[in-house]
Scaffold this active site. Sequence first.
Site, PDB file in Angstrom:
ATOM      1  N   ARG A   1      36.238  47.986  30.602  1.00 45.22           N
ATOM      2  CA  ARG A   1      35.673  46.658  31.421  1.00 45.22           C
ATOM      3  C   ARG A   1      37.138  46.043  31.556  1.00 45.22           C
ATOM      4  NH1 ARG A   1      36.812  40.794  30.012  1.00 45.22           N
ATOM      5  NH2 ARG A   1      35.380  39.697  31.280  1.00 45.22           N
ATOM      6  N   ILE A   2      37.358  45.134  32.761  1.00 41.49           N
ATOM      7  CA  ILE A   2      38.649  44.598  33.112  1.00 41.49           C
ATOM      8  C   ILE A   2      38.213  43.082  33.335  1.00 41.49           C
ATOM      9  CG2 ILE A   2      40.679  44.355  34.408  1.00 41.49           C
ATOM     10  CD1 ILE A   2      40.575  47.456  34.359  1.00 41.49           C
TER      11      ILE A   2
ATOM     12  N   GLY B   1      38.665  32.101  30.140  1.00 44.03           N
ATOM     13  CA  GLY B   1      37.174  31.905  30.098  1.00 44.03           C
ATOM     14  C   GLY B   1      36.777  33.284  30.563  1.00 44.03           C
TER      15      GLY B   1
ATOM     16  N   THR C   1      41.673  33.989  26.491  1.00 48.69           N
ATOM     17  CA  THR C   1      42.877  34.355  26.852  1.00 48.69           C
ATOM     18  C   THR C   1      44.341  33.635  26.638  1.00 48.69           C
ATOM     19  OG1 THR C   1      42.096  35.875  28.856  1.00 48.69           O
ATOM     20  CG2 THR C   1      44.405  35.173  28.803  1.00 48.69           C
TER      21      THR C   1
ATOM     22  N   ASP D   1      39.673  38.867  34.560  1.00 44.89           N
ATOM     23  CA  ASP D   1      40.641  38.390  35.446  1.00 44.89           C
ATOM     24  C   ASP D   1      42.072  38.302  34.868  1.00 44.89           C
ATOM     25  OD1 ASP D   1      39.746  36.162  33.424  1.00 44.89           O
ATOM     26  OD2 ASP D   1      41.268  35.163  34.415  1.00 44.89           O
TER      27      ASP D   1
END
Length: 317
Positions: free
Chosen positions: A179-180, A203, A151, A182
């Site tokens: 899918r999601i 991560g 990210t 953080d």
Amino acid sequence: MTWGTIATWRMAAEGMDKASQLLENNSSAGDAVEALIKEVEAYPFYKSVGYGGLPNEEGVVQMDAAFMDGDTFAQGSVAAIENTLHAVSVARKLSQEHYNSFRVGEGATKYATLNGFEMTNMLTDRAKARWQKRLKEIEQEHLNPYDGHDTVGAITLAQSGSMAVATSTSGLFMKKQGRIGDSPLSGSGFYVDSEIGGAAATGLGEDIMKGCLSYEIVRRMGEGESPQEACDHAVYPFIRKLKKHYGKAGEFSLVAMNNKGEWGVATNVEFTFCVATNKEPRKILMANPGENDTTIIEPITQEWLDAYEKRIHEPIN
């Protein structure tokens, strides 16, 4: 006047140059962090963010992104948004909404379309070739399908004292539809309070979100810890706790900056990040976990940078 910015990974460097110029010229923290993230989103050779990002198992690029204003706590997020060049800009506009400020899937994509954001096919030929190669590797070599989940997360401090944070990612490569991670989740992937500071994570989202670490780092800075102390004290003990109770822990890397322009980093893997302030020009640094809950931070080498450029541009065989 004090200004500063810190962001995850080498890929943030060019965006940070833009953000630094804006901050030096007294632009807002929000404008600067959005400009930084947009630069990463538009570059097709960064395979974990934006245009050219790696797709899910069905070959579809679904983006997650978030924006938060440290003055007002206004937040906007999108998840599993498709065909949208700058997911971070959609998230920022959503932060202006009191209701419905977190949109997912078709709802997020429809919002982007109706509000005039640039829409495009995010799956480049290069990303498609990498996806097809991975499918063959999974079938022939029984490899773990999940590979790559970096990210771009950035924090900005404006001369006015205002702060902002934003994130953007195409998420876990070969992830399941919808899918999601953080990155769009407040307190996990990001958090900022202009009276204290901000933090952002990168991560394995499924494990990062178990600890709400971005909020925890900001909370610790609010109690008087330096950004580096807050990162070290929040991240490393939680990784141990997660291993003890859950049995394992994925990759964790977090960056933080307080409202004085001081910064910190903690990670359990080799991790590059970028930082710039009114006192120091933009630089790329390497962080690694040290002993006794500390972080080792060293300058990046030209050899590493050259190898990085070669790697991200090499042909997909």
